[in-house]
Design a protein around this motif. Sequence first.
Motif, PDB file in Angstrom:
ATOM      1  N   TRP A   1       4.095  49.810  -1.563  1.00 22.56           N
ATOM      2  CA  TRP A   1       4.899  48.713  -1.035  1.00 22.56           C
ATOM      3  C   TRP A   1       4.471  48.394   0.393  1.00 22.56           C
ATOM      4  N   ALA A   2       4.833  47.205   0.809  1.00 24.38           N
ATOM      5  CA  ALA A   2       4.569  46.778   2.181  1.00 24.38           C
ATOM      6  C   ALA A   2       5.876  46.273   2.778  1.00 24.38           C
ATOM      7  N   PRO A   3       6.046  46.408   4.091  1.00 23.68           N
ATOM      8  CA  PRO A   3       7.246  45.830   4.712  1.00 23.68           C
ATOM      9  C   PRO A   3       7.387  44.350   4.384  1.00 23.68           C
ATOM     10  N   PHE A   4       6.244  43.693   4.214  1.00 24.82           N
ATOM     11  CA  PHE A   4       6.253  42.309   3.754  1.00 24.82           C
ATOM     12  C   PHE A   4       4.854  41.938   3.267  1.00 24.82           C
ATOM     13  N   GLY A   5       4.818  40.972   2.361  1.00 26.66           N
ATOM     14  CA  GLY A   5       3.583  40.302   1.988  1.00 26.66           C
ATOM     15  C   GLY A   5       3.604  38.916   2.606  1.00 26.66           C
ATOM     16  N   LEU A   6       2.453  38.259   2.623  1.00 28.81           N
ATOM     17  CA  LEU A   6       2.378  36.925   3.211  1.00 28.81           C
ATOM     18  C   LEU A   6       2.308  35.872   2.130  1.00 28.81           C
ATOM     19  N   ALA A   7       3.251  34.935   2.180  1.00 26.38           N
ATOM     20  CA  ALA A   7       3.255  33.816   1.250  1.00 26.38           C
ATOM     21  C   ALA A   7       2.224  32.784   1.674  1.00 26.38           C
ATOM     22  N   THR A   8       1.885  31.929   0.751  1.00 24.37           N
ATOM     23  CA  THR A   8       0.911  30.881   1.004  1.00 24.37           C
ATOM     24  C   THR A   8       1.547  29.664   1.644  1.00 24.37           C
ATOM     25  N   SER A   9       2.841  29.497   1.431  1.00 26.30           N
ATOM     26  CA  SER A   9       3.531  28.286   1.864  1.00 26.30           C
ATOM     27  C   SER A   9       5.004  28.590   2.017  1.00 26.30           C
ATOM     28  N   ASN A  10       5.737  27.630   2.551  1.00 31.14           N
ATOM     29  CA  ASN A  10       7.193  27.740   2.602  1.00 31.14           C
ATOM     30  C   ASN A  10       7.842  27.062   1.406  1.00 31.14           C
ATOM     31  N   GLN A  11       7.053  26.718   0.395  1.00 34.77           N
ATOM     32  CA  GLN A  11       7.582  25.999  -0.769  1.00 34.77           C
ATOM     33  C   GLN A  11       7.107  26.643  -2.064  1.00 34.77           C
TER      34      GLN A  11
ATOM     35  N   PRO B   1       3.185  25.456  -4.240  1.00 38.16           N
ATOM     36  CA  PRO B   1       1.907  26.005  -3.783  1.00 38.16           C
ATOM     37  C   PRO B   1       1.857  27.519  -3.800  1.00 38.16           C
ATOM     38  N   SER B   2       2.975  28.180  -3.473  1.00 34.16           N
ATOM     39  CA  SER B   2       2.983  29.643  -3.469  1.00 34.16           C
ATOM     40  C   SER B   2       2.774  30.198  -4.869  1.00 34.16           C
ATOM     41  N   HIS B   3       3.384  29.570  -5.861  1.00 33.45           N
ATOM     42  CA  HIS B   3       3.225  30.084  -7.227  1.00 33.45           C
ATOM     43  C   HIS B   3       1.859  29.762  -7.812  1.00 33.45           C
ATOM     44  N   VAL B   4       1.276  28.649  -7.421  1.00 34.24           N
ATOM     45  CA  VAL B   4      -0.097  28.387  -7.872  1.00 34.24           C
ATOM     46  C   VAL B   4      -1.020  29.470  -7.334  1.00 34.24           C
TER      47      VAL B   4
ATOM     48  N   ILE C   1      -4.548  28.642  -0.691  1.00 32.32           N
ATOM     49  CA  ILE C   1      -4.023  27.279  -0.788  1.00 32.32           C
ATOM     50  C   ILE C   1      -5.087  26.217  -0.530  1.00 32.32           C
ATOM     51  N   LEU C   2      -6.047  26.485   0.333  1.00 30.99           N
ATOM     52  CA  LEU C   2      -7.085  25.491   0.602  1.00 30.99           C
ATOM     53  C   LEU C   2      -8.073  25.376  -0.556  1.00 30.99           C
ATOM     54  N   GLN C   3      -8.062  26.373  -1.441  1.00 32.42           N
ATOM     55  CA  GLN C   3      -8.965  26.322  -2.576  1.00 32.42           C
ATOM     56  C   GLN C   3      -8.349  25.580  -3.756  1.00 32.42           C
TER      57      GLN C   3
ATOM     58  N   ASN D   1       5.651  20.826  -2.685  1.00 34.85           N
ATOM     59  CA  ASN D   1       6.299  20.625  -3.978  1.00 34.85           C
ATOM     60  C   ASN D   1       6.094  19.228  -4.558  1.00 34.85           C
ATOM     61  N   GLY D   2       5.560  18.323  -3.768  1.00 29.65           N
ATOM     62  CA  GLY D   2       5.319  16.971  -4.256  1.00 29.65           C
ATOM     63  C   GLY D   2       3.956  16.775  -4.880  1.00 29.65           C
ATOM     64  N   ASP D   3       3.140  17.834  -4.939  1.00 29.59           N
ATOM     65  CA  ASP D   3       1.793  17.729  -5.510  1.00 29.59           C
ATOM     66  C   ASP D   3       1.772  18.079  -6.989  1.00 29.59           C
TER      67      ASP D   3
END
Length: 626
Positions: free
Chosen positions: A188-198, A201-204, A212-214, A220-222
């Motif tokens: 475990w980690a104290p936290f992981g880093l998300a790709t976005s605040n939405q 994109p994070s689930h993709v 995310i740039l790839q 959420n509008g994409d």
Amino acid sequence: MLRGVLAGAGCLALLDGCLGVAFPEGLLREAVVLALTGAFLVSLLVSGIFSKLFSQHLSSDSERFIAGIGLALPPLLSNWIFPFYLSLFTIPLFVWLAPRLSRYCPIRRISWPAALSPYLVGVVLFLTPSSFEDLSNAQSPIAFPENSESLAGPNVLLISVDTLRADRVLALMERLPHLRELQKRGAWAPFGLATSNQTLPSHVTMLTGLPILQHGVRDNGDKVPEKGIDFLAERFQKAGWNTAGVVMNGFLRGGAGFSKGFDVYEDTLARRPGIYGTARHVTQDYTWLGWVSPFWLSSIWFPTLLSPPVEDTQALSDGSKALVHAEAMLKDLNGREQPWFLFFHLLDPHFPYLPPAPWAGSFFQEDSIPESLREHGASSWDLMTQLKDDIRLVDIVEQTAEQAARHRDARTAANALLNLYDEEILYVDELMGELIKAASQNNRPMVILFTSDHGEHFGEHDLVLHSRGMFEELLQVPFIVVGHGMEAGQMSITPHLEDVAPTLLGLAGLSTEGLSGRDLSNTKEIKVPEERAHIERAGMKLTIRKGDWKLLIRVRIRGNEPLSLHNLKEDPGEMKNLVQVEIDKVKEMMQMAKTAISHSSGQSERNTSQEQKALLEHLGYVEERN
């Protein structure tokens, strides 16, 4: 006058409703009733004007019938060709053409029964039950491929809990027995880093292993790219795993592209708000009834027509319903000879925060909301809208006493809502226990990865919810991995969401070729120092972090603009903006960002569908902009 106009408008409205161009498939009854109701109302409104201005011009029933057709034509044209304001030209055009076209019209005399007959069809349909319930509750059949061949490999369970902050999970860990047990068993980690605040994109990223740039999905509008990327489920499916998914967030519905590679994808709870919202938006945008009715009035008559379930709001945060679907799938999957991959997405604790008993009341008390805001209700969008407005009053240089009080009350209410959110996390832990118990009902080894897509604000940086800003409260998510090959204990590096897919594939003994993320089960990889930069993006804002430094940038065609720079080691709360102080560091990281953007694979197309528009509104993103 009225008789002929009603007849013409009714006939064309009946055709318009039967076509139901923009309506969700299966809501023919609703499309017809709405089209006819709008035609009836506008005929009543306009016929008086026609009588005064065109009584001699429209002297016969056939001429009035043609004028009625012109009156009902704008909604049909706005569906196909023209926007609303341009489609209105058909009304004066058909009034002018009516005497010329009447000679070709076989209708000479119209009786009242004939004029009202289309609307009687609408009355009959209105009295029949709505198909909305059956349509929105249509579940995916549990039908996995029949295969008697046994296959080695672990079962794989990927759990994504929407809107879950890493710091709150750690703070509550002693009261989360199931997650605490998971943490003891795994890495475990104290936290992981998300790709976005939405969510989107994070689930993709989570489900493809691509940054995310790839993959190019910015918010959420994409749209989810249809080609060029392989989803995690596709890789497991090709390797012989049975694959299943249960999701609650509408942005993850199968129709948005997330069902790729899944043998069974249960998105009933995700689709329900989209179907309802789409029908309502289509009514507002493409029918006379929507055009002539104030929006507040539609909130009264529209539910009457569609007969939506009263539990819609509660269902938004009721993960037990998703658990039922998952348990049914797991019962089938655990009896098969092949390993399985299950993606389980939980919408709790996304707003509205509605923890059920017995967790409700563990921390939150109604009187902790200031009296000035209490009338809205703690879980209402009205309260959240008020908080978003009042909490920003801090930006006013010369505040009045009233504005200062409103800001103070908003901060107090936001802190109180954090307690309600924590109660939701207690509920999530209970659901995790039930899910893992159901998943463990066979002797095959199992891999479990528990994480989230983004966090939530509760007054930090004078923000609430999550799609404004790119602060750590939104980007730090929980991250726990359990499975043979993962050394138990705290990780030596910070995992990223793009590490999810390669880690699960690696633990299953499958190839991670073509993925940018790291396989965290590979001890050589996870001992490498944090040398690469991490990119997070939301809309036209992008953060790049390297080591302890984090730079926020506004992406522009004419040149990117640095907005803030923080040293997260010395300033974890991101309170000291060093963008005007650390000039050399800003230049260095701006160049890194420029290089990363230049190597990106482009960006996804915008999703302009009515369903996406409805979901953005339903989940509270309409007013949330970067």
